[in-house]
Design a protein around this motif. Structure first.
Motif, PDB file in Angstrom:
ATOM      1  N   GLY A  62       6.959   6.801   0.173  1.00 60.34           N
ATOM      2  CA  GLY A  62       6.866   5.425   0.647  1.00 60.34           C
ATOM      3  C   GLY A  62       8.210   4.831   0.993  1.00 60.34           C
ATOM      4  N   ALA A  63       9.272   5.664   1.010  1.00 58.33           N
ATOM      5  CA  ALA A  63      10.569   5.163   1.452  1.00 58.33           C
ATOM      6  C   ALA A  63      10.531   4.899   2.955  1.00 58.33           C
ATOM      7  N   MET A 103       1.831   7.929  -3.421  1.00 60.85           N
ATOM      8  CA  MET A 103       2.570   8.959  -4.122  1.00 60.85           C
ATOM      9  C   MET A 103       1.847   9.355  -5.410  1.00 60.85           C
ATOM     10  N   PHE A 104       1.215   8.388  -6.030  1.00 65.11           N
ATOM     11  CA  PHE A 104       0.463   8.703  -7.240  1.00 65.11           C
ATOM     12  C   PHE A 104      -0.662   9.688  -6.922  1.00 65.11           C
ATOM     13  N   LEU A 105      -1.315   9.512  -5.772  1.00 67.71           N
ATOM     14  CA  LEU A 105      -2.368  10.452  -5.365  1.00 67.71           C
ATOM     15  C   LEU A 105      -1.793  11.848  -5.182  1.00 67.71           C
ATOM     16  N   SER A 106      -0.561  11.921  -4.649  1.00 71.95           N
ATOM     17  CA  SER A 106       0.001  13.240  -4.373  1.00 71.95           C
ATOM     18  C   SER A 106       0.400  13.988  -5.644  1.00 71.95           C
ATOM     19  N   LEU A 150      11.342   0.519  -9.336  1.00 72.88           N
ATOM     20  CA  LEU A 150      10.520  -0.448 -10.079  1.00 72.88           C
ATOM     21  C   LEU A 150       9.319  -0.917  -9.255  1.00 72.88           C
ATOM     22  N   GLU A 151       8.648   0.060  -8.668  1.00 72.55           N
ATOM     23  CA  GLU A 151       7.513  -0.271  -7.811  1.00 72.55           C
ATOM     24  C   GLU A 151       6.526   0.890  -7.848  1.00 72.55           C
ATOM     25  N   PHE A 152       5.247   0.560  -8.008  1.00 66.13           N
ATOM     26  CA  PHE A 152       4.221   1.600  -8.088  1.00 66.13           C
ATOM     27  C   PHE A 152       3.697   1.901  -6.688  1.00 66.13           C
ATOM     28  N   PHE A 187       7.654  11.471  -8.932  1.00 64.67           N
ATOM     29  CA  PHE A 187       6.941  10.190  -8.987  1.00 64.67           C
ATOM     30  C   PHE A 187       7.539   9.288 -10.066  1.00 64.67           C
ATOM     31  N   VAL A 188       7.793   9.866 -11.234  1.00 64.80           N
ATOM     32  CA  VAL A 188       8.342   9.074 -12.339  1.00 64.80           C
ATOM     33  C   VAL A 188       9.697   8.491 -11.951  1.00 64.80           C
ATOM     34  N   VAL A 189      10.562   9.351 -11.381  1.00 66.29           N
ATOM     35  CA  VAL A 189      11.913   8.911 -11.026  1.00 66.29           C
ATOM     36  C   VAL A 189      11.863   7.846  -9.934  1.00 66.29           C
ATOM     37  N   SER A 190      11.049   8.089  -8.910  1.00 64.00           N
ATOM     38  CA  SER A 190      10.967   7.138  -7.799  1.00 64.00           C
ATOM     39  C   SER A 190      10.411   5.796  -8.276  1.00 64.00           C
TER      40      SER A 190
END
Lengths: 297, 205
Positions: free
Chosen positions: B108-109, A98-101, A92-94, A84-87
């Protein structure tokens, strides 16, 4: 404790292999005319025996996929916090989905600190095996020099590679991250039959660690370990030293893979509760060092 | 977190070395790929624009694991830029538009799209099929029409004119099933990229 850790990490590794084969079987079972492929492969035949039943729908059909890096079990999707941090930093987008996962792993890291390294990461299993081999070799009088990198390298590597990755917008941080390498390596080894460059890197790293420095990667380079150390600053699960029982013999210090100082009672967030110092302690029966969960520091 | 200057510089140098190796490796393969960049690979349905996709994708290989048709393949892992990103080759296996890959994508990709046929028609844009009239059987005296019937959206995305001559409309999503089905070699119907709503014609390729 060490027995359980070896068991846990081996289980993770076996589960990763089982899962990839399961997905292969799932696909073949769904395809028309793929029965011959199932019959020809012994593993798939075994899966057919366990999961397949012509009268009923397949067991767990479409219910789990993935690996250690990111997986889904029924509706529960979990990813490594580092992913999550890397993506997020690279794009540069939240991304809220993915944060939930990552919520469950993140919560576990906040509570237990760097437990991921000692209990789940398959590479630490090999690293410890390498350390044992090194010890056996040194018994025969084969001494190797010990190479080391500066203490803050993992944190610096995390920050610098994230920044550079954001500039060229390619996630380079995780190219050397073992859970990711194992996930992709097992996937390609089983499905396409070739060894990925990541696995070759891991093999060379392992051999290098045996010769030059045990646990070098986990201690001085792993970006995931650096992130979990940062997050696990206020963890509740720690190893404790009981002053009255300790002889200050210092046997535990060389046992520590992270070059911490167990004999001084110093267990910062880099400690992954591997409990090797407890195993090494000669006053173990007196509980000079023990693994405890404390809610107040 | 106290650190003296010497330790700071040491750590900085030690962490710069692997970062520099990885960045230069990525840059090298990026430059090597640059001539090929005119024709980027076909990504699974719902994929973001190429540069955003490369930044966001975490290379977890979950899309390939759920793909029931074994359409999705992955790049060789020797190349750090493209390594582990999903793609498919329409000639080998077209996408059957089941929408499983983008609904399972954790990063989300691949943007999730519902399995409703209308939603797929409006949101999926992998590319567009283009017919080469010089070699197509139906345009050269042999009535064929394989591509028309291979299409999941017959009469919407593609329809058969006189003698089953294929006519591709703007609604084509670029799944590649027509290219997979085409009986002519080399393929008379191909999927090409649509770059910013501007069609790439077959002459430019």
């Amino acid at each position: 404790m060490r027995k359980y850790r070896i068991l846990s990490r081996s289980l993770v590794l076996i589960l990763m292999v089982v899962l990839v084969f399961y997905n292969l079987y799932e696909k073949k079972a769904g395809q028309i005319g793929a029965e011959i492929e199932i019959e020809n492969s012994k593993v798939l035949t075994a899966y057919d025996y366990v999961f397949g039943d012509n009268n009923k729908p397949m067991l767990f059909q479409g219910d789990f996929e993935g690996g250690l890096w990111s997986f889904r079990f029924f509706a529960l999707s979990m990813s490594d916090p580092l992913s999550f941090v890397v993506s997020t930093v690279t794009a540069l987008e939240f991304n809220f989905t993915m944060f939930l996962s990552i919520l469950i792993p993140l919560g576990l890291v906040l509570l237990f600190g760097r437990f991921f390294c000692a209990w789940i990461c398959p590479y630490s299993l090999f690293a410890e095996l390498g350390n044992s081999i090194r010890k056996i070799l040194s018994k025969f009088g084969i001494e190797y020099f010990r190479f080391d990198l500066p203490k803050r390298t993992p944190l610096f590597y995390l920050i610098i590679s994230l920044t550079l990755g954001a500039i060229i917008s390619i996630p380079i941080t995780t190219l050397i991250y073992p859970p990711r390498i194992f996930t992709e390596g097992i996937y390609h080894l089983i499905l396409s039959g070739f060894i990925t460059s990541g696995l070759i890197f891991i093999i060379f790293l392992w051999l290098g660690e045996i010769i030059f420095s045990p646990h070098l990667f986990c201690r001085r380079l792993c970006p995931g370990g650096a992130l979990f150390s940062l997050l696990g600053k206020w963890r509740i699960w720690k190893i404790q030293k009981i002053e009255s029982q300790c002889d200050s013999c210092g046997v535990c210090n060389p046992a520590c893979p992270y070059d911490l100082n167990p004999s001084a009672g110093y267990f910062p967030s880099e400690c992954d509760n591997c409990s090797l110092c407890i195993d090494a302690c000669i006053n173990n029966n007196r509980n000079a060092l023990k693994n405890v969960i404390r809610f107040k520091v | 977190m106290y650190m003296d200057t010497r330790e700071f510089i040491k750590s900085l140098v030690a962490s710069l070395i692997p970062s520099a190796i990885l960045v230069s490796g990525s840059w090298f393969s990026f430059m090597k790929l640059l001539p090929k960049r005119k024709a980027p690979p076909f990504r699974p349905p719902g994929a973001l624009a190429e540069s955003e996709f490369l930044a966001k994708c975490i290379r977890c290989r979950r899309c390939g694991q759920v793909c029931p048709n074994e359409t999705i393949k992955y790049f060789d892992t020797l190349d750090p830029v493209m390594a582990g990103t999903p793609y498919f080759v329409p000639r080998e296996k077209g996408c059957i538009l089941c929408m499983k890959c983008n609904n399972t994508c954790p990063s989300g990709a691949l943007e999730p799209i519902s399995e409703n046929p209308d939603a797929i028609l409006s949101k999926v844009k992998i590319g567009k099929a283009v017919v080469d009239k010089n070699i197509c059987n139906s345009f050269n005296g042999f009535v064929c029409g394989v591509c028309v019937f291979a299409c999941p959206y017959t009469n919407i995305a593609i329809w058969g004119d006189t003698w089953e001559q294929p006519v591709v409309t703007d609604k084509c999503v670029g799944c590649g099933l027509c290219e997979q089905a085409c009986i002519h070699y080399p393929q008379a119907i191909r999927v090409v990229h649509t770059v910013e709503e501007k069609e790439v014609t077959i002459e430019k390729i």
